[in-house]
Design a protein around this motif. Structure first.
Motif, PDB file in Angstrom:
ATOM      1  N   ASN A 107      15.825 -36.340  13.293  1.00 30.26           N
ATOM      2  CA  ASN A 107      16.938 -35.711  12.578  1.00 30.26           C
ATOM      3  C   ASN A 107      16.495 -34.362  12.045  1.00 30.26           C
ATOM      4  OD1 ASN A 107      15.254 -37.505  10.913  1.00 30.26           O
ATOM      5  ND2 ASN A 107      16.454 -36.711   9.202  1.00 30.26           N
ATOM      6  N   SER A 108      17.458 -33.502  11.761  1.00 31.82           N
ATOM      7  CA  SER A 108      17.143 -32.158  11.275  1.00 31.82           C
ATOM      8  C   SER A 108      17.163 -32.059   9.757  1.00 31.82           C
ATOM      9  CB  SER A 108      18.116 -31.131  11.863  1.00 31.82           C
ATOM     10  OG  SER A 108      19.452 -31.485  11.570  1.00 31.82           O
ATOM     11  N   ALA A 152       9.870 -31.098   7.980  1.00 35.94           N
ATOM     12  CA  ALA A 152       8.885 -30.898   9.045  1.00 35.94           C
ATOM     13  C   ALA A 152       8.399 -29.457   9.121  1.00 35.94           C
ATOM     14  CB  ALA A 152       9.493 -31.314  10.387  1.00 35.94           C
ATOM     15  N   LYS A 153       8.651 -28.681   8.073  1.00 35.33           N
ATOM     16  CA  LYS A 153       8.392 -27.235   8.122  1.00 35.33           C
ATOM     17  C   LYS A 153       6.945 -26.903   8.471  1.00 35.33           C
ATOM     18  CE  LYS A 153       8.818 -22.982   5.389  1.00 35.33           C
ATOM     19  NZ  LYS A 153       9.308 -22.405   4.104  1.00 35.33           N
ATOM     20  N   ASP A 154       5.999 -27.498   7.784  1.00 38.05           N
ATOM     21  CA  ASP A 154       4.594 -27.166   8.024  1.00 38.05           C
ATOM     22  C   ASP A 154       4.159 -27.556   9.434  1.00 38.05           C
ATOM     23  OD1 ASP A 154       4.459 -26.198   5.455  1.00 38.05           O
ATOM     24  OD2 ASP A 154       3.532 -28.006   4.623  1.00 38.05           O
ATOM     25  N   GLU A 157      14.650 -41.981  10.961  1.00 37.85           N
ATOM     26  CA  GLU A 157      14.829 -40.672  10.343  1.00 37.85           C
ATOM     27  C   GLU A 157      13.579 -40.273   9.569  1.00 37.85           C
ATOM     28  OE1 GLU A 157      18.489 -40.398   8.173  1.00 37.85           O
ATOM     29  OE2 GLU A 157      19.611 -40.113  10.035  1.00 37.85           O
ATOM     30  N   GLY A 158      13.258 -38.978   9.638  1.00 35.92           N
ATOM     31  CA  GLY A 158      12.067 -38.474   8.993  1.00 35.92           C
ATOM     32  C   GLY A 158      10.842 -38.508   9.876  1.00 35.92           C
ATOM     33  N   MET A 197       7.333 -39.511   8.548  1.00 41.35           N
ATOM     34  CA  MET A 197       7.322 -40.607   7.587  1.00 41.35           C
ATOM     35  C   MET A 197       6.667 -41.854   8.172  1.00 41.35           C
ATOM     36  SD  MET A 197      10.953 -40.319   5.590  1.00 41.35           S
ATOM     37  CE  MET A 197      11.378 -38.845   4.657  1.00 41.35           C
ATOM     38  N   GLU A 198       6.005 -42.605   7.299  1.00 44.10           N
ATOM     39  CA  GLU A 198       5.194 -43.751   7.734  1.00 44.10           C
ATOM     40  C   GLU A 198       6.015 -44.811   8.466  1.00 44.10           C
ATOM     41  OE1 GLU A 198       2.209 -47.145   5.818  1.00 44.10           O
ATOM     42  OE2 GLU A 198       3.075 -45.584   4.539  1.00 44.10           O
ATOM     43  N   ARG A 199       7.292 -44.961   8.120  1.00 40.08           N
ATOM     44  CA  ARG A 199       8.085 -46.053   8.707  1.00 40.08           C
ATOM     45  C   ARG A 199       8.211 -45.941  10.214  1.00 40.08           C
ATOM     46  NH1 ARG A 199      13.622 -44.273   5.587  1.00 40.08           N
ATOM     47  NH2 ARG A 199      13.669 -42.131   6.312  1.00 40.08           N
TER      48      ARG A 199
END
Length: 233
Positions: A8-9, A20-22, A188-189, A204-206
């Motif tokens: 997702n954005s 997710a910028k970095d 997502e993430g 994200m860890e999930r």
């Protein structure tokens, strides 16, 4: 082939692509221009402006793919396809010749980025999208950058939910009743980074869930390298 495939954005409580910028900045290190594919939304100029504002913050200029010829697009250093309705996106790409132009660009070394619908089309077909068929594309075939299907925005069933419609898992199982290509459900993430034939689950860890015909779903937490499971015959 280099690809950065986001589920997702926009994450809850965050701005466009900021989660997710970095990682995007690292992935695009050395690239100062990309072409943005906005066809999943109706307002292509407005959508391009949204992408341009984000990428300006990491030193990258953005040109809308709808503003350039297929020849120029096929020579792009980087291409980002945004989310929205996958059917509308795929219809526009096929009918304008831009599906082939993107494939050519990636084959020649362009970095590909996708979010949501833009990630779904990195697979061989759009068949595991979550979207309504608001238009009819001439083909379900998509970019085929990866050899498996992707389901962005993958949702787990909510315990105690009284909704009687199919869960995301049930819909993917139905896909596998008719098709053999595995499906990676990206929560997502999370995103999948693809470089030099290797696949890395990040964010994200999930993480993600991998579905194969006739097998129990496999669960993966981020970060993890998924090369062996995603390339297994």
């Amino acid at each position: 082939m280099r690809a950065f495939l986001l589920s997702n954005s926009t994450c809850s409580g965050n701005t466009y692509l900021n989660h997710a910028k970095d990682d995007l900045a690292r992935f695009l290190d050395g690239i100062d221009e990309l072409f943005f594919v906005p066809f999943a939304l109706a307002d292509v100029d407005g959508y391009t402006a949204v992408a341009a504002r984000f990428f300006a913050g990491i030193g990258i200029s953005v040109t809308g793919a709808h503003r350039v010829s297929t020849g120029l697009l096929s020579q792009a250093p980087a291409i980002f396809t945004g989310g929205g309705n996958t059917f509308r996106l795929v219809k526009a790409l096929h009918e304008t010749g831009r599906m082939e132009a993107i494939q050519q660009a990636v084959a020649d070394g362009a970095s590909y980025l996708g979010a949501s619908a833009g990630t779904n089309i990195a697979a061989p077909t759009l068949s595991t999208t979550n979207d309504m068929p608001i238009v009819e594309p001439p083909s379900f075939s998509t970019l085929g950058l990866v050899p498996f299907q992707i389901n962005p925005h993958y949702l787990d069933p909510v315990p105690g939910d009284t909704h009687m419609g199919e869960t995301r898992e049930e819909r993917i199982v139905q896909y596998l009743e008719e098709n053999e290509t595995p499906v990676l459900g990206l929560r997502e993430g999370t995103w999948l980074r693809c470089e030099d034939g290797r696949y890395f689950l990040e964010g994200m860890e999930r993480g993600a869930r991998l579905f194969r015909r006739g097998a129990e779903p496999a669960e993966f937490s981020a970060p993890a390298e998924l090369t062996s499971v995603l390339t297994r015959g």
